[in-house]
Each structure stands twice: as structure tokens, then as C-alpha cells.
Scaffold this motif. Structure first.
Motif, PDB file in Angstrom:
ATOM      1  N   ALA A  69      29.135  37.827  41.466  1.00 11.14           N
ATOM      2  CA  ALA A  69      27.687  37.853  41.723  1.00 11.14           C
ATOM      3  C   ALA A  69      27.392  37.211  43.080  1.00 11.14           C
ATOM      4  N   LEU A  70      28.051  36.087  43.345  1.00 10.84           N
ATOM      5  CA  LEU A  70      27.818  35.378  44.608  1.00 10.84           C
ATOM      6  C   LEU A  70      28.209  36.237  45.815  1.00 10.84           C
ATOM      7  N   TRP A  71      29.366  36.836  45.722  1.00 11.81           N
ATOM      8  CA  TRP A  71      29.870  37.679  46.816  1.00 11.81           C
ATOM      9  C   TRP A  71      28.872  38.815  47.073  1.00 11.81           C
ATOM     10  N   HIS A  72      28.441  39.460  45.990  1.00  8.89           N
ATOM     11  CA  HIS A  72      27.542  40.607  46.096  1.00  8.89           C
ATOM     12  C   HIS A  72      26.191  40.208  46.696  1.00  8.89           C
ATOM     13  N   ILE A  73      25.593  39.123  46.190  1.00  7.91           N
ATOM     14  CA  ILE A  73      24.249  38.769  46.681  1.00  7.91           C
ATOM     15  C   ILE A  73      24.304  38.332  48.144  1.00  7.91           C
ATOM     16  N   LEU A  74      25.339  37.574  48.510  1.00  8.81           N
ATOM     17  CA  LEU A  74      25.399  37.106  49.904  1.00  8.81           C
ATOM     18  C   LEU A  74      25.624  38.287  50.857  1.00  8.81           C
ATOM     19  N   ALA A  75      26.495  39.199  50.456  1.00 12.44           N
ATOM     20  CA  ALA A  75      26.746  40.373  51.307  1.00 12.44           C
ATOM     21  C   ALA A  75      25.477  41.232  51.382  1.00 12.44           C
ATOM     22  N   SER A  76      24.788  41.424  50.238  1.00 10.95           N
ATOM     23  CA  SER A  76      23.577  42.263  50.251  1.00 10.95           C
ATOM     24  C   SER A  76      22.471  41.645  51.095  1.00 10.95           C
ATOM     25  N   GLU A  77      22.430  40.318  51.147  1.00  6.78           N
ATOM     26  CA  GLU A  77      21.382  39.656  51.923  1.00  6.78           C
ATOM     27  C   GLU A  77      21.733  39.538  53.402  1.00  6.78           C
ATOM     28  N   GLY A  78      22.874  40.106  53.774  1.00  8.65           N
ATOM     29  CA  GLY A  78      23.225  40.147  55.198  1.00  8.65           C
ATOM     30  C   GLY A  78      23.922  38.904  55.726  1.00  8.65           C
ATOM     31  N   TYR A  79      24.455  38.065  54.848  1.00 10.43           N
ATOM     32  CA  TYR A  79      25.216  36.908  55.337  1.00 10.43           C
ATOM     33  C   TYR A  79      26.592  37.392  55.782  1.00 10.43           C
ATOM     34  N   ASN A  80      27.189  36.632  56.685  1.00 11.12           N
ATOM     35  CA  ASN A  80      28.492  37.005  57.243  1.00 11.12           C
ATOM     36  C   ASN A  80      29.599  36.450  56.340  1.00 11.12           C
ATOM     37  N   VAL A  81      29.913  37.195  55.270  1.00  7.96           N
ATOM     38  CA  VAL A  81      30.849  36.667  54.272  1.00  7.96           C
ATOM     39  C   VAL A  81      32.204  37.378  54.271  1.00  7.96           C
ATOM     40  N   THR A  82      33.221  36.593  53.956  1.00  6.61           N
ATOM     41  CA  THR A  82      34.562  37.119  53.720  1.00  6.61           C
ATOM     42  C   THR A  82      34.996  36.564  52.373  1.00  6.61           C
ATOM     43  N   GLY A  83      35.541  37.409  51.520  1.00  6.19           N
ATOM     44  CA  GLY A  83      36.019  36.932  50.226  1.00  6.19           C
ATOM     45  C   GLY A  83      37.417  36.357  50.372  1.00  6.19           C
ATOM     46  N   MET A  84      37.743  35.424  49.486  1.00  2.00           N
ATOM     47  CA  MET A  84      39.116  34.910  49.476  1.00  2.00           C
ATOM     48  C   MET A  84      39.591  34.844  48.034  1.00  2.00           C
ATOM     49  N   TYR A  85      40.694  35.524  47.778  1.00  2.21           N
ATOM     50  CA  TYR A  85      41.245  35.530  46.420  1.00  2.21           C
ATOM     51  C   TYR A  85      42.644  34.902  46.471  1.00  2.21           C
ATOM     52  N   ILE A  86      42.928  34.015  45.513  1.00  2.00           N
ATOM     53  CA  ILE A  86      44.268  33.414  45.459  1.00  2.00           C
ATOM     54  C   ILE A  86      44.963  33.880  44.187  1.00  2.00           C
ATOM     55  N   ASN A  87      46.117  34.526  44.346  1.00  2.00           N
ATOM     56  CA  ASN A  87      46.914  34.880  43.171  1.00  2.00           C
ATOM     57  C   ASN A  87      47.753  33.659  42.820  1.00  2.00           C
ATOM     58  N   LEU A  88      47.442  33.070  41.654  1.00  2.00           N
ATOM     59  CA  LEU A  88      48.072  31.809  41.246  1.00  2.00           C
ATOM     60  C   LEU A  88      49.276  32.015  40.332  1.00  2.00           C
ATOM     61  N   GLY A  89      49.643  33.271  40.130  1.00  4.76           N
ATOM     62  CA  GLY A  89      50.814  33.564  39.289  1.00  4.76           C
ATOM     63  C   GLY A  89      50.584  33.267  37.823  1.00  4.76           C
ATOM     64  N   ILE A  90      49.352  33.512  37.339  1.00  3.64           N
ATOM     65  CA  ILE A  90      49.055  33.260  35.920  1.00  3.64           C
ATOM     66  C   ILE A  90      49.116  34.603  35.177  1.00  3.64           C
ATOM     67  N   GLY A  91      50.324  35.139  35.064  1.00  2.00           N
ATOM     68  CA  GLY A  91      50.600  36.368  34.305  1.00  2.00           C
ATOM     69  C   GLY A  91      49.590  37.479  34.517  1.00  2.00           C
ATOM     70  N   GLN A  92      49.229  38.117  33.398  1.00  2.00           N
ATOM     71  CA  GLN A  92      48.331  39.277  33.427  1.00  2.00           C
ATOM     72  C   GLN A  92      46.954  38.929  33.980  1.00  2.00           C
ATOM     73  N   TYR A  93      46.525  37.690  33.711  1.00  2.00           N
ATOM     74  CA  TYR A  93      45.208  37.249  34.181  1.00  2.00           C
ATOM     75  C   TYR A  93      45.118  37.390  35.703  1.00  2.00           C
ATOM     76  N   SER A  94      46.183  36.941  36.400  1.00  2.00           N
ATOM     77  CA  SER A  94      46.162  37.033  37.864  1.00  2.00           C
ATOM     78  C   SER A  94      46.250  38.486  38.318  1.00  2.00           C
ATOM     79  N   ASP A  95      47.103  39.269  37.668  1.00  2.00           N
ATOM     80  CA  ASP A  95      47.254  40.674  38.088  1.00  2.00           C
ATOM     81  C   ASP A  95      45.936  41.425  37.943  1.00  2.00           C
ATOM     82  N   LYS A  96      45.294  41.229  36.768  1.00  2.00           N
ATOM     83  CA  LYS A  96      44.044  41.951  36.511  1.00  2.00           C
ATOM     84  C   LYS A  96      42.942  41.502  37.472  1.00  2.00           C
ATOM     85  N   SER A  97      42.840  40.190  37.683  1.00  2.00           N
ATOM     86  CA  SER A  97      41.744  39.719  38.534  1.00  2.00           C
ATOM     87  C   SER A  97      41.936  40.197  39.975  1.00  2.00           C
TER      88      SER A  97
END
Ligand code: Q46
Ligand code: ZN
Length: 303
Positions: free
Chosen positions: A62-90
């Protein structure tokens, strides 16, 4: 139940505001809350580069979407923490959202990039998985933000998270943590990037409603290690209080920020900050914990 703004049929009732909204006016309310929080706490402005930490759950999406829609200069950052299927799916959810919406995304994989395994480290260090994971995440948020010239790191912490953290800290009078609990954590060193929480006045339910209305894909599962966490119990207790007395959580947070927090300012530990002799990131010891983790992991694969 009519929308308080346009008098059309309301679809969500927010008891703490004693208000119902139709879909369109809910989005107006949600956007205003986020914009007000950013402005009130001088989190960042449109010229700033903001790194948004994404887990794939409803709040960060939600945060990523609203900030991008409002024209803020955003970059997402995702960390794969190696938590099995949870990390793969996310990771899949986050990458597909970035691709579909043409958003910039930085992906870090702690195993592939640094050889880190939170389970092995937690055994070797006799620390909980969450404590190891938390140290790694905090390090990478700041390092990626600093190296990339970002002005702020934004996280999707919501009102429920903040109230539960505050309750936990009050119950054990964690003065140092109380001093640091805030929607904005200003930088205290040239190499530390400011941390901000633009959703701190919005509830989990409101973030869920926002992602559903906007048809944003998100991961419904929580991290398997969150199960049984103390914070979940605190959330349940606060939900019970909220049921009886709507607005409790918001009052708890805003009164603390306005009247309580200042009493803990002296409790801020005056730690001597220095730069890690290996990576140059800010730490209180000769070598930072992340570099120690990397060293330990390498030693263990060599043996
Ligand atoms: S710290 Fe613990 Fe989280 Fe890391 S291991 Fe999962 S629950 S992701 S917020
Ligand atoms: Zn280091």
C-alpha cells in the motif's frame, strides 16, 4: 451508513473517526492521511529520493503504491532473507508488481550475495532467528539507502504495529526504545539515513481496504517466524480495548508523541558511533555485526 463526505452509500465504517466512507471518499481520506503525516513530520518532499522497504505484505505494498501514485520519487527495496517458500512467494509478488507498474526495485538476496543463512547464524550465535534477521535488515536498509544517495528509508509500519510496540515498551519501561519510538527517526551520523513511517496513523484494516480497492496483489501469509510473537498478543489486547473504546490506539500513540516521549529523551543512549573497519558502515564496535555475520558464515563453509 452514509459516506460522511458525499452522502452516498458508505462501504467502510471507521469507528474511531465516527465516520463511514464510500470507496472514492475512503481513497481521498487515505491519501490525505499519508500526505498529512509526511508534511507534519517533514519526512521528505517530492525532490527527495525515497527508498521504500517492501516485504510483499499489504502494508508495504500500500505504501509503495500510494507514494508512487502521488508522484514521490520512490524506489522499492526487497530483501530475500532465505525463509523458504515465504521468501520465494513474496519476491515473486514484489517483482511482478514492480514490472507491471514500471517501478524501480532493488532486490538483495542475503544468501546469494553475502552467503548468509539466518538459521545457521541463529544457531551459531545462540540468538533468535528474528534477532539475526532484524540486524541484517537494518544494516541493508541503511547501506542501500546511503550508497544510493537516498534521503529517507520508508517502512509500512501501521497504527496497530506502532500501538503494539508502544505497549510492549511501556510494559517493561524500555526507556531507550521509548525515546526512539517516533514516525521519524532523524539521522545522527552522516552515514545514517533517516527512517520514516508515513502510514503510522492508518490501521491494518485500512491498508487492507486500500490494496483491495486498488487491486494490488500482496502476500497474505505472514512470515512463519512472526507466529507466537509477543507483538501479536499486544495487538489482540489492543483490539479488545479498541472494540470497547474506539480510538484507543490512536490516542495512545498521539498522546505519547505529544506528551510522553519528551520525558524519555535523556534515556537515549549516548553511544559512540564509529565506522566499521571492514565495510565503513556506522557501528559501535570495531567491526559491525553484519561483517561479523559474513565472516562467521564464510568460516563455517570453509570448515
Ligand atoms: S524479523 Fe522474524 Fe520478521 Fe525476519 S524472521 Fe520473519 S518475523 S521477517 S518482521
Ligand atoms: Zn561492517
Amino acid at each position: 451508513m452514509k459516506c460522511v463526505r458525499c452522502r452516498k452509500k458508505g462501504v467502510i465504517h471507521l469507528k474511531r473517526h465516527n465516520a463511514a466512507f464510500c470507496q472514492e471518499c475512503f481513497l481521498y481520506y487515505y491519501k490525505n492521511q499519508v500526505k498529512k503525516n509526511i508534511k507534519r513530520h517533514r519526512m521528505f518532499d517530492k525532490e527527495d529520493k525515497v527508498l521504500v522497504v517492501i516485504s510483499g505484505g499489504k502494508d508495504s505494498m500500500a505504501l509503495w503504491h500510494i507514494l508512487a501514485s502521488e508522484g514521490y520519487n520512490v524506489t522499492g527495496m526487497y530483501i530475500n532473507l532465505g525463509i523458504g517458500q515465504y521468501s520465494d512467494k513474496s519476491q515473486q509478488v514484489v517483482e511482478s508488481f514492480a514490472q507491471k507498474n514500471g517501478l524501480e526495485l532493488i532486490v538483495k538476496d542475503i544468501k546469494k550475495e553475502y552467503g548468509l543463512d539466518i538459521y545457521k547464524l541463529s544457531k551459531l550465535l545462540k540468538r533468535s532467528t528474528c534477532s539475526v534477521c532484524g540486524s541484517i535488515k537494518r544494516y541493508l536498509f541503511n547501506k542501500v539507502a546511503y550508497d544510493g544517495g537516498f534521503s529517507a528509508v520508508a517502512t509500512g509500519h501501521n497504527l496497530d504495529d506502532e500501538a503494539a510496540t508502544l505497549l510492549g515498551n511501556v510494559l517493561s519501561w524500555e526507556e531507550g526504545y521509548l525515546a526512539r519510538q517516533s514516525p521519524v527517526l532523524e539521522s545522527t551520523h552522516p552515514k545514517l539515513v533517516k527512517k520514516v513511517k508515513p502510514l503510522y496513523t492508518l490501521t491494518e484494516r485500512e491498508n487492507l481496504f486500500y490494496v483491495l480497492i486498488n487491486k494490488i496483489e500482496f502476500l497474505h501469509d505472514e512470515c512463519p517466524h512472526a507466529v507466537g510473537a509477543r507483538s501479536i498478543l499486544y495487538k489482540e489486547v489492543l483490539n479488545r480495548l479498541e472494540e470497547e473504546s474506539p480510538g484507543t490506539k490512536q490516542r495512545f500513540i498521539t498522546s505519547f508523541l505529544e506528551k510522553g516521549r519528551r520525558h524519555f529523551q535523556d534515556a537515549q543512549e549516548k553511544l559512540e558511533l564509529r565506522e566499521c573497519s571492514i565495510c565503513g558502515q556506522v557501528t559501535t564496535t570495531e567491526v559491525c555485526s553484519f561483517c561479523r555475520f559474513v565472516k562467521l558464515s564464510n568460516q563455517n563453509t570453509e570448515n
